[in-house]
Design an enzyme around this catalytic site. Structure first.
Site, short mmCIF file in Angstrom:
data_model
loop_
_atom_site.label_atom_id
_atom_site.label_comp_id
_atom_site.label_asym_id
_atom_site.label_seq_id
_atom_site.Cartn_x
_atom_site.Cartn_y
_atom_site.Cartn_z
N ARG A 1 0.85 -1.19 0.00
CA ARG A 1 0.00 0.00 0.00
C ARG A 1 0.88 1.24 0.00
NH1 ARG A 1 -1.80 0.74 4.38
NH2 ARG A 1 -1.25 -1.13 5.54
N ASP B 1 -9.57 -9.75 8.91
CA ASP B 1 -9.00 -8.41 8.67
C ASP B 1 -9.96 -7.26 8.98
OD1 ASP B 1 -6.73 -6.88 7.79
OD2 ASP B 1 -7.81 -6.41 5.96
N CYS C 1 0.84 -8.13 11.75
CA CYS C 1 1.21 -8.37 13.16
C CYS C 1 0.56 -9.64 13.68
CB CYS C 1 0.79 -7.21 14.03
SG CYS C 1 1.87 -5.80 13.90
N TYR D 1 -1.46 -3.35 -6.97
CA TYR D 1 -1.34 -4.05 -5.69
C TYR D 1 -2.72 -4.12 -4.99
CZ TYR D 1 -0.44 -5.06 -0.84
OH TYR D 1 -0.51 -5.61 0.41
N HIS E 1 -10.54 -2.42 11.66
CA HIS E 1 -9.47 -3.27 11.14
C HIS E 1 -9.27 -4.41 12.13
CE1 HIS E 1 -5.02 -3.38 9.60
NE2 HIS E 1 -5.79 -4.19 8.91
N SER F 1 -1.21 -3.91 10.44
CA SER F 1 -0.96 -4.84 9.34
C SER F 1 0.26 -5.72 9.63
CB SER F 1 -0.71 -4.05 8.06
OG SER F 1 -1.78 -3.17 7.84
N ARG G 1 1.66 -12.16 -1.05
CA ARG G 1 0.29 -12.37 -0.55
C ARG G 1 -0.37 -13.61 -1.13
NH1 ARG G 1 -2.06 -8.41 3.07
NH2 ARG G 1 -0.40 -6.90 3.36
N LYS H 1 -9.73 -2.10 1.73
CA LYS H 1 -9.28 -1.04 2.63
C LYS H 1 -10.00 0.29 2.31
CE LYS H 1 -6.22 -3.64 4.64
NZ LYS H 1 -6.44 -4.09 6.01
#
Ligand code: OXD
Ligand code: MN
Length: 629
Positions: A101, A316, A293, A240, A269, A291, A408, A249
């Protein structure tokens, strides 16, 4: 209108000489209704602006998806993986500059700067329209423009919202098809007058007549622009996922957080899980982590303590709404997982590895000689040779990762072996606890309970974490990430804190979820992780549930309620008492420094942070000073 009556339109209208035309539509949607006219007018307007060679209304069918995947393979944009190992799966390699991002290029275009707040890049709507409109002019020349109607949440559900993405990327279409519910039922909702969000995406790489396309078209110039007042997103230049799957998002967090503010709910989130204790009693937990974690790991937790089970609901995003019963109810608005591959392995997240058995689009992972994929952490054994994420030969001696650190997987949630049987229940699940976490090597204890909702909001507003590869920036640097929403809150975060306090007031005091802070990443002075993490995090969850049930006491500390270390279930593992003590150590001096950082952060909002949070800060300082005496 029966769904069968709705046809997919794929109408090539390139001129023989390759020049652009205002595209023709062929057969128009046979769904009618006032908003269908608005949708068609909007599609025509975007086509007029971007000048695509053809328009494809996406119907979400299996046949259409298969054709799109085949086409991308033929064009060299996807590599089909060996079906013996990974049936129905593909590998995409992005341009090396388009791997995460781009927060610096992400904008909130609200009319007033104050409504975006200091944590967002604000830009005036008229000014940014004047900047990006010329970029979109002709940007889809030579390409197909896809019109993708999608629903976040089950179609027609009371907590669901719908939108349409226009995009010139087939990779985005096939990814959206996994991450959301795409199809003509959504058009029926639009025709019935349900409000919808407009999102436009272009990779910004028009093709001249006869020009051969590249594997990953994108543009050096990137803009991801949100217009919260008109419920629009315009994304230019990146393929992406975080910049191109606009339902995720951009819509489900940035735009939805604004809708939630106005309608009295929360777009967060957060992962969503059901934890089932040995007696079969179920509890629902939502957890916010920055993100990369470990959200997906916790979402698919396999408890190491006997008798406990976790069912996955989402990994998410959670949309959370106060119910008439005085509780909070949550859904996962997504239909798939767009997860970080490195670090996902047999020993860390076996459920995720099993989820990825097939029907998966991988991006920027390494390719094995046998046509399967690999990434760091998938197996303990490192393959002797690979093709790395950039397409170069790789061996363990190469001295660089084989997969990009932010590589990803995109896969349907339904493939998760522990997905909750009712994960698509439209009314959602009632929340028992909310967890806030981050990646902190120091200071923050393994688990901490808030004393009440306001204290919990204070904890959420103070989440900070070491940077990861999910966004551009220096990995490891500490950054504040309140509620793990720093890059995703579509409005002023001080107003967002106030909104959280308001939502708390709508709940029955004895039915509000309890709030906890967790930190699996604390290290000892020798740099070692003090807590084993992964499946053993179930031991922390067990303590949290015992607190909810009132079956275990907690110890008051200046920063909140801590466990007595003897109450943690450590059967079957050995964590030395010194490590446990260190995991829960609260150093008043260091925490007074944290409090100074909090004040500094709050001050960046110029007096907008709610007084209740300043009171929490003052009370924290007072307790810390008492502890110093
Ligand atoms: C994500 C992120 O991709 O948070 O989920 O960056
Ligand atoms: Mn995320």
């Amino acid at each position: 209108m029966a769904i069968a009556d709705i046809v997919t339109r794929q109408t090539p209208n390139d001129r023989a000489d390759g020049s652009a035309t205002v595209p023709r539509y062929g057969e128009r949607p046979r769904i009618t209704g006032p908003s269908m006219a608005e949708l068609e007018a909007w599609v025509a307007e975007i086509a007029e602006l971007t000048q695509p060679a053809r328009i494809h209304w996406v119907d979400g069918s299996r046949a259409e998806n298969d054709a799109l995947l085949r086409e991308q393979v033929d064009e060299g944009k996807l590599i089909k993986l060996n079906p013996e190992w990974r049936p129905g799966s593909y590998l995409a390699r992005s341009h090396p500059s388009d791997v995460a991002r781009t927060e610096a290029r992400t904008f909130i275009a609200s009319e007033r700067e104050e409504d975006a707040g200091p944590t967002n890049n604000w830009v005036a709507p008229a000014e940014i329209r004047a900047t990006i409109t010329p970029l979109f002019r002709g940007s889809m020349r030579g390409r197909t423009m896809y019109v993708v109607p999608f629903s976040m949440g089950p179609v027609g559900g009371p907590l669901s919202h719908i939108g349409v993405q226009i995009t010139d990327s087939a990779y985005a279409v096939t990814s959206i098809g996994i991450m959301t519910r795409v199809g003509t039922e959504v058009l029926e909702q639009i025709a019935a007058g349900k409000p919808w969000v407009k999102t436009v995406h272009s990779v910004g790489a028009p093709l001249a007549a006869g020009e051969k396309d590249v594997a990953w078209p994108c543009n050096d110039e990137k803009y991801i622009v949100h217009f919260p007042e008109t419920l629009e997103v315009w994304s230019f230049g990146s393929g992406y996922g975080g910049n191109a799957i606009l339902a995720k998002k951009c819509f489900a967090l940035r735009i939805a957080s604004v809708i939630g503010r106005d309608e009295g709910w929360l777009a967060e989130h957060m992962l969503l899980i059901r934890v089932i204790d040995p007696k079969g009693k179920a509890y629902h937990l939502a957890a916010a982590f920055p993100s990369a974690c470990g959200k997906t790991n916790l979402a698919m937790l396999r408890p190491t303590i006997p008798g406990w089970r976790v069912e996955t609901l989402g990994d998410d995003i959670a949309w959370i709404r106060p119910g008439e019963d005085g509780r909070l109810h949550a859904i996962n608005p997504e239909a798939g997982f767009f997860g970080v591959a490195p670090g996902t392995g047999q020993s860390t997240n076996v459920a995720a590895v099993e989820t990825l058995w097939g029907n998966t689009i991988f991006t920027n992972v390494a390719l094995r000689p046998d046509g399967d994929v690999w990434w760091e952490g998938l197996t303990d054994e490192v393959p002797a040779e690979l093709i790395d994420w950039e397409g170069n030969a790789w061996t363990p001696a190469s001295g660089r990762p084989a997969a990009h650190p932010n590589s990803r997987f995109t896969v349907a949630a339904a493939q998760c072996p522990q997905i909750a049987p009712d994960w698509e229940a439209a009314e959602g699940v009632p929340l028992d606890a909310i967890l806030f976490g981050g990646r902190r090597a120091t200071n923050v204890p393994l688990v901490l309970e808030a004393t009440d909702w306001t204290h919990g909001v204070f904890l959420g507003s103070n989440i900070s974490s070491e940077r990861t590869a999910a966004a551009e920036g220096t990995v490891g640097e500490l950054r504040r990430d309140p509620f793990a929403m720093l890059p995703f809150c579509g409005y002023n975060m001080a107003d967002y804190f106030a909104h959280w306090l308001d939502v708390g007031r709508k709940l029955r005091f004895d039915r509000a979820p309890r709030i906890f802070q967790v930190n699996w990443f604390r290290k000892g002075a020798d740099g070692r992780f003090l807590w084993p993490g992964f499946g053993d995090n179930s031991r922390v969850i067990e303590w949290i549930i015992r607190r909810i049930d009132g079956s275990v006491p907690a110890v008051d500390s200046p920063i909140g309620r801590l466990p007595r270390t003897e109450d943690l279930n450590l059967d079957g593992i050995h964590v030395p008492q010194e490590d446990l003590d260190e995991l829960f150590a609260v150093d008043p001096e260091l925490w007074l420094h944290e409090a100074d950082l909090t004040e500094e952060f709050y001050q960046t909002f110029g007096g907008k942070v709610p007084a209740a949070l300043y009171s929490e800060l003052a009370a924290l300082r007072y307790r810390l000073k008492l502890a110093q005496r």
